[in-house]
Each structure stands twice: as C-alpha cells, then as structure tokens.
Design a protein around this motif. Structure first.
Motif, short mmCIF file in Angstrom:
data_model
loop_
_atom_site.label_atom_id
_atom_site.label_comp_id
_atom_site.label_asym_id
_atom_site.label_seq_id
_atom_site.Cartn_x
_atom_site.Cartn_y
_atom_site.Cartn_z
N ILE A 181 8.81 3.29 13.47
CA ILE A 181 8.12 3.43 12.39
C ILE A 181 7.52 2.68 12.30
O ILE A 181 7.45 1.23 12.10
N SER A 182 5.46 2.43 11.39
CA SER A 182 5.22 1.44 11.49
C SER A 182 4.49 1.64 9.72
O SER A 182 4.40 2.27 8.93
N LEU A 183 4.80 0.27 8.73
CA LEU A 183 4.69 0.10 7.76
C LEU A 183 3.50 -1.02 7.23
O LEU A 183 3.30 -1.48 7.35
N SER A 184 3.02 -0.51 5.57
CA SER A 184 2.30 -0.90 5.16
C SER A 184 2.20 -1.35 3.68
O SER A 184 2.68 -0.54 3.24
N MET A 185 2.86 -3.02 3.11
CA MET A 185 2.50 -3.60 2.28
C MET A 185 1.35 -3.21 1.20
O MET A 185 1.37 -2.92 0.48
N LYS A 186 0.54 -3.33 2.23
CA LYS A 186 -0.82 -4.42 1.84
C LYS A 186 -1.61 -2.97 0.86
O LYS A 186 -2.14 -3.09 0.50
N ALA A 187 -0.60 -1.74 1.79
CA ALA A 187 -1.87 -0.44 1.63
C ALA A 187 -1.12 -0.01 0.10
O ALA A 187 -1.40 0.73 -0.64
N HIS A 237 3.40 -5.38 10.29
CA HIS A 237 3.53 -6.27 10.99
C HIS A 237 2.76 -7.57 10.19
O HIS A 237 2.26 -7.01 8.37
N ILE A 238 2.47 -8.59 10.33
CA ILE A 238 1.68 -9.70 9.68
C ILE A 238 0.73 -9.40 8.57
O ILE A 238 0.32 -9.76 7.62
N SER A 239 0.03 -8.63 9.10
CA SER A 239 -1.27 -7.99 9.30
C SER A 239 -1.70 -7.12 8.05
O SER A 239 -2.17 -6.99 7.46
N GLN A 240 -0.74 -6.71 8.06
CA GLN A 240 -0.14 -5.72 6.72
C GLN A 240 0.86 -5.67 5.52
O GLN A 240 1.53 -5.12 5.02
N ILE A 241 1.39 -7.14 5.64
CA ILE A 241 2.40 -7.64 4.77
C ILE A 241 1.57 -7.87 3.24
O ILE A 241 1.42 -7.69 2.02
N SER A 242 0.35 -8.23 3.55
CA SER A 242 -0.42 -9.01 2.00
C SER A 242 -1.93 -8.74 2.60
O SER A 242 -2.43 -8.64 3.54
N ASP A 243 -2.93 -8.73 0.99
CA ASP A 243 -4.01 -9.01 1.34
C ASP A 243 -4.83 -9.95 2.07
O ASP A 243 -6.34 -9.74 1.69
N LYS A 244 -3.72 -10.98 1.89
CA LYS A 244 -4.55 -12.50 1.62
C LYS A 244 -3.86 -12.56 3.45
O LYS A 244 -2.86 -12.20 2.95
N ARG A 245 -4.99 -13.46 3.43
CA ARG A 245 -4.55 -14.12 5.09
C ARG A 245 -3.21 -14.64 4.76
O ARG A 245 -3.16 -16.38 4.45
N ILE A 246 -2.25 -14.65 5.59
CA ILE A 246 -0.77 -16.41 5.37
C ILE A 246 -0.59 -15.79 7.52
O ILE A 246 -0.69 -15.07 7.98
N LYS A 247 0.09 -17.04 7.47
CA LYS A 247 0.41 -17.86 8.60
C LYS A 247 1.69 -17.12 9.09
O LYS A 247 1.86 -17.14 10.67
N SER A 248 2.75 -16.76 7.87
CA SER A 248 4.08 -16.44 8.50
C SER A 248 4.52 -15.27 7.54
O SER A 248 4.32 -15.16 6.07
N PRO A 249 5.49 -14.31 8.13
CA PRO A 249 5.98 -13.56 6.68
C PRO A 249 6.23 -14.06 5.98
O PRO A 249 6.75 -13.41 4.96
N LYS A 250 7.38 -14.91 6.28
CA LYS A 250 7.83 -16.32 5.40
C LYS A 250 8.12 -17.02 4.13
O LYS A 250 7.76 -17.43 3.66
N ALA A 251 5.87 -16.79 4.12
CA ALA A 251 5.29 -17.45 3.20
C ALA A 251 5.16 -16.06 2.18
O ALA A 251 5.07 -16.69 0.78
N VAL A 252 5.57 -15.04 2.24
CA VAL A 252 5.66 -13.90 1.51
C VAL A 252 6.79 -13.66 0.98
O VAL A 252 7.21 -13.01 0.16
N LEU A 253 7.88 -13.35 2.21
CA LEU A 253 9.02 -12.74 1.66
C LEU A 253 10.79 -13.17 2.49
O LEU A 253 10.24 -14.23 3.34
#
Length: 233
Positions: free
Chosen positions: A192-198, A158-174
């Motif tokens: 399956i739910s994943l977290s990169m932030k973790a 989920h977008i909230s689990q991609i980065s420890d910083k707030r991002i507007k779109s997954p494309k900003a990181v991936l």
C-alpha cells in the motif's frame, strides 16, 4: 511319523509363520513411511491429537508411528506451556519423515501462517485506492515512513508524498508514534502506497478584479456638455 519329526515340522512351520508375519509387518511399515514421505512432498494437511508432552515439544501418532511436534512448530507465537496442548487436536503437515532414523516431525505452524497471510491479504485488498486512512508512524527510513494501519497492515508514505514542501528527511516532519491521516494512492501486490501531501489543502488563488476609477462629476458634465455642444438640432 515319529513324535520328534512332528515336533520338528511344527517348529519349522512356526518359524515360517513368524518370518512371514515379520515380513508383512516390515512391508506395511515401509508402505507407511513411503506414504508419509509422499504426504510431506504434497504438503498434505491432516489432524492429530496430542498424546504426550516431552522436552521441547509434544507427541502424537500417525498410522501408528510416533511423531514429534517441536514447541516452535505448535503455533505462530511462542508457546510457554506445551502442557496446554495435551489431548488437543491440531491440523498439521509432515515436516520431516526419515525412516532410517525413525524420525517423524510434524508442524502446525506453516498451516497457521498461510491462513494468517491469506486473511491479511484479504484485508489489504479491501483497502481501496482513494480512501482516507489513519495510522501511526511505526518506522522512519531515508526514503519515507511506514504507517501502521492496524491488523498487521502497513503502508508506505514516500518522502515525496509527506509534505507539499521539499524535505531532506522524513524526520524533519514526522516522529515514530505520530498519528497521521493519509490517502491511499496505490494498492498493488499486497503493498500500500500512501500520500499525506494529497490531503493538504492548497488555498485557492482569488482572481484580482481590476480597479475602476470613477470620473469626477465635473468631468461627466464636461463630457456631456461637449456632446451637446457639437450636436446640431
């Protein structure tokens, strides 16, 4: 009894035998079709051998009834050469049984799909919450990124689990094709739910020790002198 009468009786007996045989054959035929319809309703699985190749599919026989298996029902993948299936044994189900149209269609695809889905679910259930997995970004959505974990299994970050910083779109990181590592935070109902932030290491904050000022030597002497000065022996 005249020869003519005997011949007439013999002809009548013969016709009765023919009619009886036809009736029995018809009854047997109806029973077979009733059985095929029931097999369709029950989703009965059974084996057939491919006996011929025709345009758009192959031919097999069930209880003496000619059956057609379309190319699209032979396998999960596209079958380019139906000839490869000649004389092969397939596990099938009745897909359509219509006595009026004399149409019997079989399918192997549904059985293969259910088997593949079962094997996939077993693999998904084998992925434990808390485990760390690696995969490639297969698609980016506004709400997150789907990660290909192999064996046809995908997980969602989920977008909230991609980065420890707030991002507007997954494309900003991936980007699609990126290899990522993530932690499994949920595995429920085959999803399956994943977290990169973790897995992002947050630096520990060090406690600041207070600064201690050492007094000058004179101050120490003076202090000690003051103590002895006021001390009466």
């Amino acid at each position: 009894m005249s020869e003519e009468t005997k011949k007439q009786e013999t002809m009548e007996d013969f016709m009765e035998e023919i009619n009886a045989s036809f009736s029995n054959f018809r009854d047997d035929d109806m029973l077979i079709w009733d059985k095929l319809v029931q097999m369709q309703e029950d989703k009965t699985e059974f084996e057939v051998t491919v006996e011929g190749i025709v345009k758009g599919g192959v031919i097999a026989y069930v209880e003496g009834i000619r059956a057609f298996i379309p190319v699209s029902k032979l396998a999960l993948h596209y079958v380019e050469n139906p000839e490869d299936y000649l004389k092969k044994t397939l596990m099938v189900r009745v897909f359509e049984a219509d006595e009026q149209e004399n149409r019997l269609i079989l399918s192997a695809k549904e059985i293969l799909k259910e088997k593949a889905d079962g094997e996939k679910l077993d693999k998904i259930n084998g992925i434990k919450v808390g485990s760390v997995v690696e995969g490639k970004v297969e698609s980016l959505q506004t709400y997150g990124a789907f990660i290909d974990l192999g064996d046809g299994i995908s997980g969602l970050v989920h977008i909230s689990q991609i980065s420890d910083k707030r991002i507007k779109s997954p494309k900003a990181v991936l980007r699609v094709g990126d290899t990522v590592t993530a932690k499994v935070i949920k595995n429920e109902d085959g999803k399956i739910s994943l977290s990169m932030k973790a897995l992002i290491e947050v630096p520990e904050e060090k406690e600041e020790e207070p600064d201690y000022e050492l007094p000058e030597s004179e101050e120490i002497s003076t202090s000690l002198g003051s103590l002895f000065k006021n001390l009466k022996l």
